[in-house]
Design a protein around this motif. Structure first.
Motif, PDB file in Angstrom:
ATOM      1  N   GLU A 215      18.622  23.612  12.208  1.00 57.78           N
ATOM      2  CA  GLU A 215      18.210  22.434  11.677  1.00 57.78           C
ATOM      3  C   GLU A 215      17.746  22.106  10.392  1.00 57.78           C
ATOM      4  O   GLU A 215      16.112  22.370  10.572  1.00 57.78           O
ATOM      5  CB  GLU A 215      17.021  21.247  12.623  1.00 57.78           C
ATOM      6  CG  GLU A 215      17.105  20.086  13.200  1.00 57.78           C
ATOM      7  CD  GLU A 215      16.097  19.812  13.670  1.00 57.78           C
ATOM      8  OE1 GLU A 215      15.821  18.657  13.788  1.00 57.78           O
ATOM      9  OE2 GLU A 215      15.667  20.038  14.680  1.00 57.78           O
ATOM     10  N   ARG A 216      17.570  21.437   9.648  1.00 56.89           N
ATOM     11  CA  ARG A 216      17.397  21.481   8.179  1.00 56.89           C
ATOM     12  C   ARG A 216      16.006  20.155   7.468  1.00 56.89           C
ATOM     13  O   ARG A 216      16.216  19.112   9.007  1.00 56.89           O
ATOM     14  CB  ARG A 216      18.450  21.217   7.206  1.00 56.89           C
ATOM     15  CG  ARG A 216      19.931  21.984   7.656  1.00 56.89           C
ATOM     16  CD  ARG A 216      19.503  22.958   6.383  1.00 56.89           C
ATOM     17  NE  ARG A 216      20.286  24.321   6.932  1.00 56.89           N
ATOM     18  CZ  ARG A 216      20.350  25.019   6.242  1.00 56.89           C
ATOM     19  NH1 ARG A 216      20.460  25.573   4.994  1.00 56.89           N
ATOM     20  NH2 ARG A 216      21.586  25.707   6.032  1.00 56.89           N
ATOM     21  N   GLU A 218      14.216  17.127   5.735  1.00 56.72           N
ATOM     22  CA  GLU A 218      14.253  16.967   4.784  1.00 56.72           C
ATOM     23  C   GLU A 218      13.597  17.135   3.845  1.00 56.72           C
ATOM     24  O   GLU A 218      11.927  16.641   4.616  1.00 56.72           O
ATOM     25  CB  GLU A 218      15.189  15.306   5.317  1.00 56.72           C
ATOM     26  CG  GLU A 218      15.871  15.183   5.894  1.00 56.72           C
ATOM     27  CD  GLU A 218      16.770  15.218   4.313  1.00 56.72           C
ATOM     28  OE1 GLU A 218      17.028  15.185   3.758  1.00 56.72           O
ATOM     29  OE2 GLU A 218      18.522  15.765   5.447  1.00 56.72           O
ATOM     30  N   GLY A 290      13.999  25.824   8.839  1.00 56.44           N
ATOM     31  CA  GLY A 290      14.415  24.385   8.385  1.00 56.44           C
ATOM     32  C   GLY A 290      13.196  24.196   7.497  1.00 56.44           C
ATOM     33  O   GLY A 290      13.647  23.803   6.368  1.00 56.44           O
ATOM     34  N   ALA A 293      13.747  26.247   3.826  1.00 53.29           N
ATOM     35  CA  ALA A 293      15.167  26.181   3.520  1.00 53.29           C
ATOM     36  C   ALA A 293      14.473  25.000   2.444  1.00 53.29           C
ATOM     37  O   ALA A 293      15.625  25.356   1.291  1.00 53.29           O
ATOM     38  CB  ALA A 293      16.375  25.804   4.554  1.00 53.29           C
ATOM     39  N   ALA A 294      13.656  24.417   2.925  1.00 52.64           N
ATOM     40  CA  ALA A 294      13.486  22.721   2.564  1.00 52.64           C
ATOM     41  C   ALA A 294      12.365  23.298   1.733  1.00 52.64           C
ATOM     42  O   ALA A 294      11.950  22.651   0.537  1.00 52.64           O
ATOM     43  CB  ALA A 294      12.933  21.944   3.170  1.00 52.64           C
TER      44      ALA A 294
END
Length: 399
Positions: A215-216, A218, A290, A293-294
């Motif tokens: 799950e990314r 934002e 997540g 990665a962000a």
């Protein structure tokens, strides 16, 4: 060929914090070759039943740990023992260990963390492998140097009693393990112990992969991330230092910079940081990937760190540029693929430079992931464990 009894101060699942990551991979590695019986404490009710461990354990004895620090402190003073040991002294665990030893053909006892060495049988003849991970007595000695008043005496007492206990356990063990050669060398010099070995931590680069499915989160272009257990004192000190002394300077150059503190059980002091402009405190998250990665970059501003920091390896594996303190970077063989800063000014400058040059940040992260893949796969890191536990010799004899 007998079975292995694996003693752990926390249930080694899920592998979502430093000690549980190492213990889980140790357990799984051993269980691939011999039956392993687990005896462990659960400090989270969810850990009382972890069916995922059925695949790598022949049996499991899980004891809920509920002793308060106050009770453990009174017992430590009354007995002259370290608080670190009385906190994990439990009659139910003693009975569980005795039951496994009486029921199973155990010829090797693998002890994960010094708190569990008190459950070794007085006489038994089993091979004993003691994974200290870090030298806890040195950590408390460092606390004592920085403390004042009664806390200085408390920490100094803990350091003095722990080093005596560690020395005694190492004398009994067939092998004493540490997470880095630096920790192993310190232990040898301090205690005079022999049969001391470094078994480094690894990283699952298939799981911690920026191209994996997860799950990314934002986020904006200037997100700075720290990950860790947020009731652990070195982590608390690290994020407070960064949020209060470093982030405001970064935001002068980059007003859009935000600092996300990602990890379970944040203390009141950590939660209070969320009132500061640009600071996010997430608490526990289902998947740290997540947030990694962000991140535009990941920081590890620890003033006190022992051994290899999993948080640094995870960020590197996720191809994130990392800015670490000298203490956090010391145990990591990064070959220049992370930025290292000694001071608040140095850390501010390193972070700001990476935020100003996204292409350089991407390249640094890419190089960091390549380094982790080449250097820190779990199979390669744990291969020396086989000979110490007797797996290779015994498998050879069977052949």
């Amino acid at each position: 060929m007998g079975d292995i009894l694996f003693l752990a101060h926390r249930v080694p699942y899920p592998p979502d914090r430093g000690d549980k990551i190492r213990s889980f991979h140790m357990l799984r590695h051993l269980a691939a070759q011999r039956p392993v019986h687990l005896a462990a404490f659960a400090d989270d009710p969810r850990d009382m039943d972890r069916p995922e461990l059925a695949d790598c354990t022949a049996s499991r004895a899980i004891v809920r740990r509920g002793k308060s620090q106050a009770v453990a402190g009174i017992q430590a003073l009354a007995s002259g023992r370290p608080l670190s040991l009385t906190a994990f002294d439990d009659w139910a665990m003693r009975r569980a260990v005795e039951a496994v030893l009486a029921r199973e053909n155990i010829d090797t006892i693998f002890v994960f963390s010094s708190q569990m060495a008190q459950y070794l049988p007085a006489e038994g003849g089993q091979r004993v492998i003691m994974d200290f991970v870090d030298m806890d007595s040195a950590k408390f000695a460092a606390y004592a140097q920085a403390a004042k008043g009664p806390m200085r005496w408390i920490y100094a007492r803990e350091a003095r009693l722990l080093v005596a206990a560690e020395t005694a356990v190492a004398a009994r063990a067939d092998a004493s393990l540490f997470v880095s050669e630096a920790e192993a060398g310190l232990f040898r010099r301090t205690t005079g112990a022999e049969r001391v070995h470094a078994i480094e931590n690894g990283i699952d680069t298939g799981f911690f992969d920026p191209s994996a499915r997860f799950e990314r989160v934002e986020a904006g272009p200037a997100l700075i991330v720290f990950t860790g257990q947020m009731d652990y004192r070195p982590n608390v000190e690290a994020v407070m230092w960064f949020a209060e002394d470093i982030l405001p300077q970064i935001r002068v150059a980059r007003p859009d910079a935000r600092f996300a503190i990602v990890g379970r059980n944040p203390t009141d002091a950590v939660r209070a940081l969320a009132r500061q402009e640009g600071v996010i405190v997430t608490g526990e998250v289902n998947d740290v990937r997540g947030w990694l990665a962000a991140a535009a970059l990941v920081v590890a501003p620890l003033k006190l760190a022992r051994g290899i920091q999993n948080k640094v390896l995870e960020a590197m594996a996720m191809a994130r540029p990392v800015v670490a303190s000298a203490a956090a970077a010391e145990g990591v063989d990064h070959n220049g693929t992370i930025a290292v800063a000694e001071t608040a000014g140095g850390m501010m400058e390193a972070v700001t430079l990476l935020l100003r040059d996204p292409q350089n940040a991407v390249e640094l992260g890419r190089d960091a992931r390549a380094r982790v893949i080449a250097r820190y796969g779990w199979d390669a890191r744990l291969a020396p464990l086989d000979a110490l536990v007797g797996l290779r010799a015994r498998l050879g004899e069977a052949a």
